[in-house]
Design a protein around this motif. Structure first.
Motif, PDB file in Angstrom:
ATOM      1  N   ASP A  53       7.979 -13.114  -0.624  1.00 40.52           N
ATOM      2  CA  ASP A  53       7.275 -11.909  -0.209  1.00 40.52           C
ATOM      3  C   ASP A  53       6.912 -11.174  -1.485  1.00 40.52           C
ATOM      4  O   ASP A  53       7.794 -10.678  -2.198  1.00 40.52           O
ATOM      5  CB  ASP A  53       8.188 -11.065   0.676  1.00 40.52           C
ATOM      6  CG  ASP A  53       7.571  -9.737   1.082  1.00 40.52           C
ATOM      7  OD1 ASP A  53       6.447  -9.426   0.623  1.00 40.52           O
ATOM      8  OD2 ASP A  53       8.227  -8.998   1.843  1.00 40.52           O
ATOM      9  N   ALA A  55       5.896  -8.366  -2.081  1.00 44.12           N
ATOM     10  CA  ALA A  55       6.298  -6.963  -2.129  1.00 44.12           C
ATOM     11  C   ALA A  55       7.782  -6.803  -2.450  1.00 44.12           C
ATOM     12  O   ALA A  55       8.243  -5.688  -2.666  1.00 44.12           O
ATOM     13  CB  ALA A  55       5.979  -6.279  -0.803  1.00 44.12           C
ATOM     14  N   ARG A  98       1.755  -1.457  -0.261  1.00 44.04           N
ATOM     15  CA  ARG A  98       2.856  -2.157  -0.920  1.00 44.04           C
ATOM     16  C   ARG A  98       2.531  -3.632  -1.155  1.00 44.04           C
ATOM     17  O   ARG A  98       2.841  -4.187  -2.209  1.00 44.04           O
ATOM     18  CB  ARG A  98       4.131  -2.032  -0.084  1.00 44.04           C
ATOM     19  CG  ARG A  98       5.374  -2.610  -0.779  1.00 44.04           C
ATOM     20  CD  ARG A  98       6.650  -2.265  -0.011  1.00 44.04           C
ATOM     21  NE  ARG A  98       6.679  -2.869   1.311  1.00 44.04           N
ATOM     22  CZ  ARG A  98       6.568  -2.188   2.447  1.00 44.04           C
ATOM     23  NH1 ARG A  98       6.398  -0.882   2.427  1.00 44.04           N
ATOM     24  NH2 ARG A  98       6.627  -2.819   3.600  1.00 44.04           N
ATOM     25  N   VAL A  99       1.874  -4.261  -0.195  1.00 44.36           N
ATOM     26  CA  VAL A  99       1.524  -5.679  -0.361  1.00 44.36           C
ATOM     27  C   VAL A  99       0.238  -5.839  -1.172  1.00 44.36           C
ATOM     28  O   VAL A  99       0.204  -6.549  -2.174  1.00 44.36           O
ATOM     29  CB  VAL A  99       1.375  -6.367   1.014  1.00 44.36           C
ATOM     30  CG1 VAL A  99       0.872  -7.805   0.829  1.00 44.36           C
ATOM     31  CG2 VAL A  99       2.710  -6.378   1.747  1.00 44.36           C
ATOM     32  N   GLY A 103       2.056  -5.270  -4.648  1.00 48.11           N
ATOM     33  CA  GLY A 103       2.437  -6.676  -4.711  1.00 48.11           C
ATOM     34  C   GLY A 103       1.581  -7.460  -5.695  1.00 48.11           C
ATOM     35  O   GLY A 103       2.093  -8.291  -6.456  1.00 48.11           O
ATOM     36  N   GLN A 106       2.678  -6.363  -9.128  1.00 52.51           N
ATOM     37  CA  GLN A 106       4.037  -6.804  -9.406  1.00 52.51           C
ATOM     38  C   GLN A 106       4.097  -8.283  -9.762  1.00 52.51           C
ATOM     39  O   GLN A 106       4.750  -8.688 -10.731  1.00 52.51           O
ATOM     40  CB  GLN A 106       4.902  -6.516  -8.178  1.00 52.51           C
ATOM     41  CG  GLN A 106       6.364  -6.837  -8.322  1.00 52.51           C
ATOM     42  CD  GLN A 106       7.161  -6.210  -7.191  1.00 52.51           C
ATOM     43  OE1 GLN A 106       7.901  -5.264  -7.400  1.00 52.51           O
ATOM     44  NE2 GLN A 106       6.988  -6.733  -5.977  1.00 52.51           N
TER      45      GLN A 106
END
Length: 251
Positions: A53, A55, A98-99, A103, A106
């Motif tokens: 995942d 996120a 967030r995704v 994400g 990240q």
């Protein structure tokens, strides 16, 4: 053999991208939060499956630790919540950002150090909705506009390391994720026929654009967003609205 990491590879556009890059000779690391689908894809294309995942910071760190070398990173994983801005909940907004934004940043930050001295290519998936908006899409268009801005920032910051960063923005593409919106074959046909190029897009259309930006023919291209939308962004919105209205009136 170049190594390519493709997120959201378990279905739809990600699956098509993973298959295309594998066919072009890359060793593909197929990444998805869904173990069953990504394992099936990896087995079919002769790649490696990683359940992650994007996120989840710990999961991303574990993925990065399993990659020794990287030539291509395709940040395809993304989610949406179909709702108006007024009807969107804080949880919806947090999840999409967030995704789609955090994400993407990240994972790229975690893997950027895996590119070698010759650099490589990052391709982020945005959307034509980053440019034209769409009724009932909540913060999804904003998240994809942020991906375009993030892509430009990556292009600037990673250029000294010979890493190119570009984005591909799909238009209306029928996948497992969007099939519910096109469940009525008549509506699908009406919308496709109303597009400037006369049809809806396919995952393979998007995969071709990603392969171009990831490959040597785009060696001097960075910081760009390529919209693969059949003309929607040019003049498609009015066509689509009229097509949907006409189809509904014909029922």
């Amino acid at each position: 053999m170049p190594t390519a990491v493709v997120t959201g590879a378990g279905r739809g556009i990600g699956r098509a991208v993973a298959a295309r890059l594998a066919a072009d000779g890359a060793e593909v690391v197929a990444v998805d939060a869904d173990a069953a689908s990504v394992t099936e894809v990896a087995e079919r294309i002769g790649g490696r499956a990683v359940v992650c995942d994007i996120a989840d910071e710990d999961a991303v760190a574990a993925l990065a630790g399993s990659i020794d070398r990287l030539d291509v990173l395709v940040n395809n994983a993304g989610i949406w919540r179909s709702a108006t801005l007024d009807d969107s909940s804080r949880d919806d907004v947090d999840a999409v950002l967030r995704v789609n934004v955090v994400g993407t940043w990240q994972l790229t930050r975690a893997l950027a150090g895996r590119f070698g001295p010759d650099g490589g290519a990052i391709v982020n998936l945005t959307s034509v909705l980053a440019e034209v908006g769409g009724a009932g899409r909540g913060v999804y268009p904003a998240s994809k506009a942020a991906v375009v801005a993030l892509t430009k920032q990556m292009a600037v910051e990673y250029a000294p390391r010979r890493i190119r960063a570009n984005a591909v923005g799909p238009g209306l593409v029928v996948t497992e994720g969007t099939a519910g919106e096109f469940a009525d074959p008549g509506l699908q046909q009406a919308i496709g026929s109303a597009m400037p190029l006369g049809r809806l897009g396919t995952p393979e259309d998007i995969a071709g654009a990603v392969a171009f930006l990831a490959g040597p023919d785009a060696a001097y291209v960075t910081g760009q967003a390529l919209y693969v939308d059949g003309g929607w962004g040019v003049n498609g919105s009015a066509f689509i609205a009229n097509a949907v209205l006409g189809y509904i009136q014909s029922l």
